[in-house]
Scaffold this motif. Structure first.
Motif, short mmCIF file in Angstrom:
data_model
loop_
_atom_site.label_atom_id
_atom_site.label_comp_id
_atom_site.label_asym_id
_atom_site.label_seq_id
_atom_site.Cartn_x
_atom_site.Cartn_y
_atom_site.Cartn_z
N MET A 1 0.86 -1.20 0.06
CA MET A 1 0.14 0.15 -0.23
C MET A 1 1.03 1.20 -0.06
O MET A 1 1.98 1.19 0.92
CB MET A 1 -0.90 -0.03 1.04
N GLN A 2 0.54 2.22 -0.91
CA GLN A 2 1.38 3.30 -0.91
C GLN A 2 1.04 4.25 0.07
O GLN A 2 -0.29 4.42 0.60
CB GLN A 2 1.15 3.90 -2.11
N ALA A 3 2.07 5.04 0.42
CA ALA A 3 1.81 5.95 1.87
C ALA A 3 0.70 7.15 1.44
O ALA A 3 -0.12 7.58 2.31
CB ALA A 3 3.05 6.59 2.09
N GLY A 4 0.71 7.45 0.26
CA GLY A 4 -0.26 8.39 -0.25
C GLY A 4 -1.78 7.82 -0.40
O GLY A 4 -2.67 8.73 -0.76
N LYS A 5 -1.83 6.72 -0.32
CA LYS A 5 -3.28 6.15 -0.21
C LYS A 5 -3.64 5.36 1.08
O LYS A 5 -4.58 4.31 1.00
CB LYS A 5 -3.33 5.07 -1.47
N ASP A 6 -2.91 5.49 2.20
CA ASP A 6 -3.02 5.18 3.26
C ASP A 6 -3.34 6.07 4.51
O ASP A 6 -2.81 6.16 5.24
CB ASP A 6 -1.61 4.36 3.81
N PRO A 7 -4.78 6.22 4.55
CA PRO A 7 -4.92 7.09 5.65
C PRO A 7 -5.07 6.60 6.98
O PRO A 7 -4.77 7.29 7.83
CB PRO A 7 -6.53 7.57 5.10
N MET A 8 -5.33 5.34 7.16
CA MET A 8 -5.54 4.70 8.44
C MET A 8 -3.81 4.56 9.21
O MET A 8 -3.58 4.78 10.16
CB MET A 8 -5.97 3.36 8.60
N GLY A 9 -2.92 4.38 8.03
CA GLY A 9 -1.59 4.23 8.56
C GLY A 9 -1.12 5.40 8.83
O GLY A 9 -0.19 5.56 9.70
N SER A 10 -1.69 6.33 8.20
CA SER A 10 -1.11 7.87 8.41
C SER A 10 -1.56 8.42 9.42
O SER A 10 -0.72 9.00 10.31
CB SER A 10 -1.48 8.73 7.12
N ALA A 11 -2.58 8.09 9.99
CA ALA A 11 -3.25 8.40 11.50
C ALA A 11 -2.58 7.65 12.31
O ALA A 11 -2.17 8.37 13.41
CB ALA A 11 -4.90 8.07 11.40
N ILE A 12 -2.20 6.45 12.18
CA ILE A 12 -1.64 5.62 13.19
C ILE A 12 -0.04 6.10 13.39
O ILE A 12 0.48 6.48 14.61
CB ILE A 12 -1.38 4.21 12.67
N ALA A 13 0.46 6.53 12.43
CA ALA A 13 1.87 7.02 12.50
C ALA A 13 2.07 8.45 13.12
O ALA A 13 2.76 8.73 14.23
CB ALA A 13 2.61 7.01 10.98
N ASP A 14 0.87 9.13 12.81
CA ASP A 14 0.87 10.73 13.57
C ASP A 14 0.70 10.46 14.83
O ASP A 14 1.18 11.21 15.84
CB ASP A 14 -0.36 11.41 12.92
N TYR A 15 -0.41 9.57 15.45
CA TYR A 15 -0.78 9.40 16.84
C TYR A 15 0.52 8.75 17.67
O TYR A 15 0.90 9.25 18.66
CB TYR A 15 -1.92 8.55 16.98
N HIS A 16 1.17 7.97 16.95
CA HIS A 16 2.38 7.42 17.74
C HIS A 16 3.32 8.55 17.83
O HIS A 16 4.21 8.48 18.92
CB HIS A 16 3.02 6.25 16.78
N ALA A 17 3.74 9.17 16.78
CA ALA A 17 4.70 10.44 16.94
C ALA A 17 4.52 11.44 17.77
O ALA A 17 5.54 11.79 18.60
CB ALA A 17 5.05 10.56 15.52
N THR A 18 3.08 11.64 17.98
CA THR A 18 2.71 12.96 18.41
C THR A 18 1.80 12.99 19.74
O THR A 18 1.58 13.74 20.59
CB THR A 18 2.42 14.00 17.69
N GLY A 19 1.15 11.63 19.79
CA GLY A 19 -0.03 11.53 20.88
C GLY A 19 -1.10 12.02 20.44
O GLY A 19 -2.05 12.19 21.52
N LYS A 20 -1.28 12.51 19.30
CA LYS A 20 -2.73 13.16 18.81
C LYS A 20 -2.82 12.77 17.49
O LYS A 20 -1.85 12.49 16.86
CB LYS A 20 -2.71 14.55 19.30
N ALA A 21 -3.91 13.03 16.94
CA ALA A 21 -4.09 12.96 15.42
C ALA A 21 -5.62 13.56 15.01
O ALA A 21 -6.18 13.98 15.82
CB ALA A 21 -4.36 11.50 15.14
N ALA A 22 -5.28 13.95 13.85
CA ALA A 22 -6.67 14.65 13.21
C ALA A 22 -7.75 13.59 12.81
O ALA A 22 -7.53 12.36 13.38
CB ALA A 22 -6.22 15.17 11.84
N ARG A 23 -8.63 13.93 12.56
CA ARG A 23 -9.74 13.05 12.13
C ARG A 23 -9.59 12.05 11.12
O ARG A 23 -9.29 12.38 10.16
CB ARG A 23 -11.08 13.98 11.67
#
Length: 237
Positions: A1-23
Motif C-alpha cells: 500500500m502506498q503511503a499516499g493512499k494509506d489514511p489509516m496508516g498515516s493516522a496511526i503514525a501521527d498518533y504514535h509520533a505526537t500522541g494526537k491525530a486529526a480526524r
C-alpha cells in the motif's frame, strides 16, 4: 500500500509520533460521514471490549494477528507471554508496531500469507476484510491452509440488521439488494484519501451456515452489548 493512499496508516503514525491525530474520516453510501477515534487503536487490554479480552485470553500456541493496525492486541498478547505474529498491509502501521515493541511483524496481505498457526485472530470486525459473501470460499480455503492441526480462528463481527429497525422494533430489509452486511467504505486522513473498498459485517447465523458449508464448526463464545459477537471456528473432523 502506498503511503499516499494509506489514511489509516498515516493516522496511526501521527498518533504514535505526537500522541494526537486529526480526524480519521469514514465515508459510505449507506451512512452519514463518520470517524474512527485513532486513540482506540492504541488502547490497553483493560480498555478493550469484553469480547476482545475473551479472544486474547482464548488465543493459544502460535498466534496470527490479522490486520493488526497499531498493534494493541499483539502487545497485549506479548504481555501475556504468548507468541504472536502481527500482519498488516500498511507499511506505516507495520513501522509503528515495530517501534512500539511488537516483536514479529510482517507487511502482508492475509490472502497471500504462508505458514501455520494455532490461532488466527481477526478482531475489530477483522473478518470484514473478506468484503463480500462471494469471497468466503477463498477465505475459508486460506484459513484451512494456515491453521495447524487442531487450530482455531477467533473473529468478531456485528449483525448490522439494527440499522434497518424502525421505531416499533421491526427490521425491514425490503428493497435491500444483495446481503445487507456488504458495505463499501472509503477513508480520509487530512489530505490522504484511500481507495473505496468492500467490507463485510456478517451475522452469526450466516457465519455458521457458511462455516459448515466449508468444513468448519462455528461456535459463538461471547456476545457484546450491541449485536456484536465473538466466534470460534475449528475444522470439522
Amino acid at each position: 500500500m502506498q503511503a499516499g493512499k494509506d489514511p489509516m496508516g498515516s493516522a496511526i503514525a501521527d498518533y504514535h509520533a505526537t500522541g494526537k491525530a486529526a480526524r480519521l474520516r469514514v465515508f459510505s453510501p449507506m451512512f452519514d460521514e463518520d470517524e474512527i477515534p485513532v486513540a482506540t487503536l492504541f488502547r490497553r487490554f483493560d480498555e478493550m471490549p469484553a469480547i476482545e479480552q475473551e479472544a486474547l485470553r482464548t488465543a493459544s500456541g502460535a498466534i496470527l494477528d490479522v490486520g493488526a493496525g497499531a498493534g494493541c492486541h499483539s502487545l497485549a498478547l506479548q504481555a501475556m507471554e504468548k507468541r504472536v505474529t502481527a500482519i498488516d498491509i500498511s507499511p506505516l502501521a507495520v513501522e509503528t508496531m515495530r517501534e512500539r515493541g511488537v516483536k514479529k511483524v510482517i507487511e502482508q496481505d492475509f490472502f497471500t500469507l504462508e505458514g501455520h498457526y494455532d490461532t488466527i485472530l481477526m478482531l475489530m470486525n477483522g473478518i470484514g476484510i473478506v468484503g463480500t459473501l462471494r469471497r468466503l470460499p477463498d477465505f475459508f480455503l486460506q484459513v484451512d491452509r494456515l491453521l495447524a492441526p487442531g487450530g482455531q480462528l477467533l473473529c468478531d463481527s456485528s449483525d448490522i440488521c439494527y440499522i434497518f429497525e424502525d421505531e416499533d422494533g421491526i427490521i425491514d430489509l425490503t428493497g435491500i439488494e444483495g446481503y445487507y452486511g456488504e458495505l463499501t467504505y472509503q477513508m480520509q486522513y487530512k489530505s490522504v484519501k484511500g481507495e473505496a473498498f468492500p467490507w463485510l459485517f456478517i451475522d452469526p447465523e450466516t457465519l455458521r451456515e457458511q462455516a459448515l458449508a466449508h468444513g468448519f464448526h462455528c461456535d459463538i463464545i461471547a456476545r457484546g452489548e450491541h449485536y456484536d459477537y465473538l466466534a470460534r471456528l475449528t475444522r470439522r473432523c
